[in-house]
Write a protein that holds these residues in place. Structure first.
Motif, PDB file in Angstrom:
ATOM      1  N   VAL A  47      -0.707   2.839  -6.054  1.00  0.00           N
ATOM      2  CA  VAL A  47      -0.564   1.755  -5.306  1.00  0.00           C
ATOM      3  C   VAL A  47       0.480   0.680  -6.055  1.00  0.00           C
ATOM      4  N   THR A  48       0.204   0.480  -7.459  1.00  0.00           N
ATOM      5  CA  THR A  48       0.852  -0.560  -8.089  1.00  0.00           C
ATOM      6  C   THR A  48       2.503  -0.114  -8.187  1.00  0.00           C
ATOM      7  N   LEU A  49       2.821   1.157  -8.327  1.00  0.00           N
ATOM      8  CA  LEU A  49       4.117   1.382  -8.439  1.00  0.00           C
ATOM      9  C   LEU A  49       4.867   1.509  -7.008  1.00  0.00           C
ATOM     10  N   ILE A  50       4.197   1.879  -6.013  1.00  0.00           N
ATOM     11  CA  ILE A  50       4.634   1.668  -4.567  1.00  0.00           C
ATOM     12  C   ILE A  50       4.933   0.519  -4.309  1.00  0.00           C
ATOM     13  N   GLU A  51       4.083  -0.512  -4.626  1.00  0.00           N
ATOM     14  CA  GLU A  51       4.263  -2.077  -4.284  1.00  0.00           C
ATOM     15  C   GLU A  51       5.348  -2.536  -4.999  1.00  0.00           C
ATOM     16  N   GLN A  52       5.594  -2.217  -6.240  1.00  0.00           N
ATOM     17  CA  GLN A  52       6.671  -2.543  -7.154  1.00  0.00           C
ATOM     18  C   GLN A  52       8.113  -2.008  -6.478  1.00  0.00           C
ATOM     19  N   ALA A  53       7.802  -0.663  -6.016  1.00  0.00           N
ATOM     20  CA  ALA A  53       9.275  -0.205  -5.219  1.00  0.00           C
ATOM     21  C   ALA A  53       9.703  -0.872  -4.353  1.00  0.00           C
ATOM     22  N   VAL A  54       8.772  -1.160  -3.294  1.00  0.00           N
ATOM     23  CA  VAL A  54       9.045  -2.074  -2.137  1.00  0.00           C
ATOM     24  C   VAL A  54       9.504  -3.357  -2.362  1.00  0.00           C
ATOM     25  N   SER A  55       8.735  -3.943  -3.325  1.00  0.00           N
ATOM     26  CA  SER A  55       9.040  -5.380  -3.785  1.00  0.00           C
ATOM     27  C   SER A  55      10.411  -5.360  -4.284  1.00  0.00           C
ATOM     28  N   ASN A  56      10.939  -4.497  -4.936  1.00  0.00           N
ATOM     29  CA  ASN A  56      12.165  -4.401  -5.644  1.00  0.00           C
ATOM     30  C   ASN A  56      13.342  -4.590  -4.429  1.00  0.00           C
ATOM     31  N   ILE A  57      13.127  -3.646  -3.578  1.00  0.00           N
ATOM     32  CA  ILE A  57      13.997  -3.429  -2.242  1.00  0.00           C
ATOM     33  C   ILE A  57      14.011  -4.968  -1.599  1.00  0.00           C
ATOM     34  N   VAL A  58      13.102  -5.420  -1.154  1.00  0.00           N
ATOM     35  CA  VAL A  58      12.964  -6.818  -0.485  1.00  0.00           C
ATOM     36  C   VAL A  58      13.467  -7.961  -1.580  1.00  0.00           C
TER      37      VAL A  58
END
Length: 216
Positions: free
Chosen positions: A103-114
């Motif tokens: 969840v931490t890595l996924i959230e950071q990945a989505v955060s980067n795109i936004v």
């Protein structure tokens, strides 16, 4: 260090104005917020990079609700989007979309795109986060902006670590972090067996798509 120095300069200027009883300029406050937002993103990215480069044993696998991830990411980025006069919106299925991952890595990945959509967009522009789920247990998470866009050559290179991109997408933060953030998102996608793609959006900007298998 450059961003810390810039942030310190903004805060020092604000402190001096307050001490003299002068009104604060919203543009200066906005610039300080932007630098703080970038520094926070950079710290999170460096932490994610450390975990990813340590190898798969550092990945903590669990069931992750992508609807909740989108909600948290938008909540985190809404203040800076409003400050920069960018409309940040989302669309998700009524039923939660679940994936197996960290969840931490996924959230950071989505955060980067936004983050990229907001900081490299245009004033009075739009960024949309759209989560889709198909009957064959696949998800597509699309982040679409109507900013200046980038060339095909740059899109091919953006997933390389430390590539920064053209000055056309550098409003506000001098283009910092664009390459590192997408490189980490690409790495997160690979670890989870997903794909990351970049293409021109139908609104003239960039469309970034994260796609993979859902767990149920």
């Amino acid at each position: 260090m450059t961003s810390l120095t810039v942030l310190q300069g903004h805060l020092s200027g604000l402190q001096q104005r307050l001490s003299r009883g002068e009104p604060l300029e919203s543009s200066v406050v906005g610039d300080a917020m932007g630098e703080a937002h970038y520094i926070a993103s950079l710290v999170h990215n460096l932490a994610a990079a450390t975990r990813l480069e340590a190898g798969r044993p550092q990945v903590q696998w669990a069931e992750v609700d992508l609807n909740a991830v989108v909600s948290r990411v938008l909540g985190r980025h809404q203040p800076i989007a409003r400050q920069q006069r960018i409309s940040l919106e989302s669309g998700v299925p009524e039923t939660a979309v679940w994936v197996h991952g960290d969840v931490t890595l996924i959230e950071q990945a989505v955060s980067n795109i936004v983050f990229n959509g907001i900081h490299h967009g245009r004033e009075d522009g739009h960024v949309a986060v759209v989560l889709e789920h198909s009957r064959d247990q696949r998800f597509r998470l699309r982040v679409i902006d109507d900013g200046p866009g980038i060339s095909e050559e740059e899109r091919a290179r953006l997933l390389e670590r430390r590539f920064r991109g053209n000055a056309a997408r550098t409003r506000g933060l001098q283009g910092q972090g664009l390459g590192l953030g997408l490189h980490i998102t690409h790495h997160v996608a690979q670890v989870h067996g997903w794909t990351l793609s970049l293409a021109p959006s139908e609104y003239g900007g960039l469309e970034v798509v994260l796609e993979g298998a859902s767990s149920h």
